[in-house]
Structures are given as structure tokens and as C-alpha cells.
Design a protein around this motif. Structure first.
Motif, PDB file in Angstrom:
ATOM      1  N   SER A 120       0.811  -1.221   0.000  1.00 32.58           N
ATOM      2  CA  SER A 120       0.000   0.000   0.000  1.00 32.58           C
ATOM      3  C   SER A 120       0.845   1.272   0.000  1.00 32.58           C
ATOM      4  N   LEU A 121       2.135   1.150   0.327  1.00 33.67           N
ATOM      5  CA  LEU A 121       2.978   2.338   0.423  1.00 33.67           C
ATOM      6  C   LEU A 121       3.046   3.075  -0.914  1.00 33.67           C
ATOM      7  N   GLN A 122       2.939   4.397  -0.843  1.00 33.85           N
ATOM      8  CA  GLN A 122       3.025   5.220  -2.037  1.00 33.85           C
ATOM      9  C   GLN A 122       3.952   6.399  -1.781  1.00 33.85           C
ATOM     10  N   THR A 123       4.790   6.703  -2.748  1.00 32.64           N
ATOM     11  CA  THR A 123       5.640   7.880  -2.639  1.00 32.64           C
ATOM     12  C   THR A 123       4.752   9.114  -2.469  1.00 32.64           C
ATOM     13  N   GLY A 124       5.106   9.927  -1.497  1.00 32.33           N
ATOM     14  CA  GLY A 124       4.311  11.113  -1.194  1.00 32.33           C
ATOM     15  C   GLY A 124       3.382  10.937  -0.014  1.00 32.33           C
ATOM     16  N   ASP A 125       3.183   9.693   0.442  1.00 29.90           N
ATOM     17  CA  ASP A 125       2.363   9.446   1.627  1.00 29.90           C
ATOM     18  C   ASP A 125       2.966  10.135   2.841  1.00 29.90           C
ATOM     19  N   GLN A 126       2.111  10.691   3.687  1.00 27.72           N
ATOM     20  CA  GLN A 126       2.547  11.159   4.989  1.00 27.72           C
ATOM     21  C   GLN A 126       2.598   9.960   5.930  1.00 27.72           C
ATOM     22  N   ALA A 127       3.607   9.890   6.757  1.00 31.79           N
ATOM     23  CA  ALA A 127       3.766   8.741   7.640  1.00 31.79           C
ATOM     24  C   ALA A 127       4.222   9.187   9.027  1.00 31.79           C
ATOM     25  N   LEU A 128       3.931   8.342   9.992  1.00 29.32           N
ATOM     26  CA  LEU A 128       4.357   8.552  11.378  1.00 29.32           C
ATOM     27  C   LEU A 128       5.080   7.305  11.842  1.00 29.32           C
ATOM     28  N   ALA A 129       6.287   7.484  12.370  1.00 24.59           N
ATOM     29  CA  ALA A 129       7.053   6.382  12.955  1.00 24.59           C
ATOM     30  C   ALA A 129       7.178   6.628  14.451  1.00 24.59           C
ATOM     31  N   VAL A 130       6.766   5.647  15.244  1.00 24.97           N
ATOM     32  CA  VAL A 130       6.806   5.765  16.706  1.00 24.97           C
ATOM     33  C   VAL A 130       7.928   4.887  17.240  1.00 24.97           C
ATOM     34  N   PHE A 131       8.868   5.506  17.945  1.00 25.65           N
ATOM     35  CA  PHE A 131      10.017   4.811  18.526  1.00 25.65           C
ATOM     36  C   PHE A 131       9.800   4.739  20.035  1.00 25.65           C
ATOM     37  N   ALA A 132       9.667   3.533  20.559  1.00 27.09           N
ATOM     38  CA  ALA A 132       9.370   3.354  21.978  1.00 27.09           C
ATOM     39  C   ALA A 132      10.609   2.903  22.733  1.00 27.09           C
ATOM     40  N   GLY A 133      10.931   3.638  23.780  1.00 27.40           N
ATOM     41  CA  GLY A 133      12.038   3.272  24.651  1.00 27.40           C
ATOM     42  C   GLY A 133      11.524   2.491  25.844  1.00 27.40           C
ATOM     43  N   PRO A 134      12.282   2.451  26.932  1.00 25.12           N
ATOM     44  CA  PRO A 134      11.860   1.699  28.117  1.00 25.12           C
ATOM     45  C   PRO A 134      10.627   2.317  28.766  1.00 25.12           C
ATOM     46  N   HIS A 135       9.863   1.489  29.446  1.00 29.14           N
ATOM     47  CA  HIS A 135       8.658   1.966  30.125  1.00 29.14           C
ATOM     48  C   HIS A 135       8.384   1.038  31.306  1.00 29.14           C
ATOM     49  N   ALA A 136       7.637   1.529  32.266  1.00 25.21           N
ATOM     50  CA  ALA A 136       7.342   0.710  33.448  1.00 25.21           C
ATOM     51  C   ALA A 136       6.181   1.300  34.242  1.00 25.21           C
ATOM     52  N   TYR A 137       5.467   0.434  34.899  1.00 27.96           N
ATOM     53  CA  TYR A 137       4.412   0.825  35.834  1.00 27.96           C
ATOM     54  C   TYR A 137       5.063   1.446  37.069  1.00 27.96           C
ATOM     55  N   ILE A 138       4.468   2.537  37.552  1.00 28.45           N
ATOM     56  CA  ILE A 138       4.973   3.212  38.758  1.00 28.45           C
ATOM     57  C   ILE A 138       3.941   3.060  39.864  1.00 28.45           C
ATOM     58  N   SER A 139       4.314   2.334  40.907  1.00 29.58           N
ATOM     59  CA  SER A 139       3.395   2.054  42.009  1.00 29.58           C
ATOM     60  C   SER A 139       3.320   3.226  42.986  1.00 29.58           C
ATOM     61  N   PRO A 140       2.136   3.561  43.474  1.00 30.68           N
ATOM     62  CA  PRO A 140       2.008   4.652  44.452  1.00 30.68           C
ATOM     63  C   PRO A 140       2.651   4.326  45.791  1.00 30.68           C
ATOM     64  N   ARG A 141       3.054   3.062  45.997  1.00 32.98           N
ATOM     65  CA  ARG A 141       3.728   2.725  47.253  1.00 32.98           C
ATOM     66  C   ARG A 141       5.070   3.441  47.375  1.00 32.98           C
ATOM     67  N   TRP A 142       5.593   3.934  46.238  1.00 31.55           N
ATOM     68  CA  TRP A 142       6.874   4.636  46.244  1.00 31.55           C
ATOM     69  C   TRP A 142       6.726   6.126  46.535  1.00 31.55           C
TER      70      TRP A 142
END
Length: 216
Positions: A68-90
Motif C-alpha cells: 500500500s505504500l506510495q511515494t508522497g504518503d505522509q507517515a508517522l514512525a513511533v520509537f518506543a524506549g523503556p517503560h514501566a508501571y509506577i506504584s504509588p507505594r513509592w
């Protein structure tokens, strides 16, 4: 469609990444999204150096997204780094509710479909060279079994992403007191699979960059 304003990445001032390009460089396995509502995870790297305004990647040619890719298409690339749940106990100094800390970057731009073998080979070589750079004896595309690359080239579809904006977010508890941040870091360090604690330590010396919402 070209006149439609592009929605910015949600990133409150406290969480603006000091160097969004570094996030992109350090976490090259990105989610590429294009106007046809396709989304594919694939490595995307800078074509020349970390400050160039062109990125490159490829995907399986049989992927409906690739077709489906076409020259001229607008695109978004999402780069995800590290992530984690933060507990309220901290939280002790500033009690609060659970949240999620994360590092990510959005790259927006215009696609250029690449189909000729020489250009696709150069894109593969660039990607492999960057990924292999950390090994003592890096593997090169020239080390592939004889005929293997020629066999695979017709089965992929490559692209260039001409970068218009790079925005980054580092949501790392910057709005919390230092004592609570220290407890969060200690709690995250208990998980050996997460390197988010190191990012929280490093963020102390970072300041928001002025290039994040501008053309490179």
C-alpha cells in the motif's frame, strides 16, 4: 490533506525530551503508520548520520502494508524506549495514584518508496551495519550465504522517510519530589529487565531541546 494541521505529540513541558534524536537512534525498532491505516513494526534508521533528515527501512513485500505504500504518503514512525508501571507505594513526600513512566519519540515525514535493487541493498547494508556496530566482530551483509541476498531482495519493499519533525517525550516522574524519585528509582532497579531507572538518573542533567518541534 496537505493543508490539514499535523497533531503534535502530547508532551507537557516537564516531559519534553532533551534529545529526541537520541531516542530514535537508541530504539530503532519502530511502528510505522501510513494513511491507509496500516501499521508495521520494523527497524528504521538514519540513512547517513544521526542528524540527517532522511530515515530508511524495509518490510516484507507480501505485507499488505508494503504493497500500500506510495511515494508522497505522509507517515508517522513511533520509537518506543523503556517503560514501566509506577506504584504509588513509592510516593511518600507527595502521595498520588499509579502511573506509567516511559520514553518515546515520534517522527513524521513523507515516504519515498524504494524498489531498485542497488538502493534496497544500500538500505539493508546501512541497517545491518548500525545494528552490528556493538559486536566485537560485526556481521556484514557480505557474509551472507552466496545468492541469499539476491534471493531476498525481490521479496522486500524498502522506503525512505523524509523527516519533517522529531518530537520526544521522557515521562520520568520529573514533577515529583527528589525523595519520591529516589524511591521510584530504587523500586525500578529491583527489576533487572528494566533500564528505566538509568534513564531517570540521567534525566536529572537534561534540559528540553529547542529543535524538537522543528524541521531538522
Amino acid at each position: 490533506m496537505a493543508d490539514t494541521p499535523v497533531p503534535p505529540l502530547y508532551r507537557p513541558a516537564a516531559y519534553q525530551a532533551a534529545d529526541a534524536v537520541k531516542i530514535v537512534h537508541d530504539h530503532p525498532f519502530a511502528l510505522l503508520m501510513s494513511p491507509q491505516m496500516h501499521a508495521t513494526f520494523t527497524p528504521i534508521v538514519f540513512e547517513f548520520d544521526d542528524r540527517s533528515d532522511v530515515m530508511v527501512g524495509h518490510m516484507a513485500g507480501r505485507n499488505a502494508h508494503a504493497m500500500s505504500l506510495q511515494t508522497g504518503d505522509q507517515a508517522l514512525a513511533v520509537f518506543a524506549g523503556p517503560h514501566a508501571y509506577i506504584s504509588p507505594r513509592w510516593y511518600v513526600e507527595k502521595p498520588s495514584v499509579p502511573t506509567w513512566n516511559y520514553v518515546s519519540a515520534h517522527v513524521r515525514g513523507t515516504l519515498e518508496v524504494v524498489t531498485d535493487d542497488a538502493a534496497q541493498l544500500a538500505i539493508l547494508r546501512r541497517s545491518i551495519d548500525l545494528m552490528e556496530a556493538g559486536f566485537d566482530t560485526p556481521w556484514s551483509i557480505d557474509d551472507a550465504p552466496e545468492g541469499k541476498v539476491d534471493q531476498l531482495l525481490p521479496l522486500i519493499r524498502s522506503f525512505r522517510l523524509h523527516v519533517e519533525t522529531i518530537e520526544g517525550v521522557t515521562k520520568l516522574s520529573q514533577t515529583h519530589p527528589s525523595g519520591d524519585r529516589a524511591r521510584i528509582i530504587s523500586g525500578l532497579k529491583a527489576d533487572p529487565s528494566s533500564d528505566l531507572a538509568d534513564h531517570m538518573i540521567n534525566i536529572e542533567n537534561e534540559k528540553p531541546s529547542v529543535i524538537l518541534n522543528s524541521k531538522l
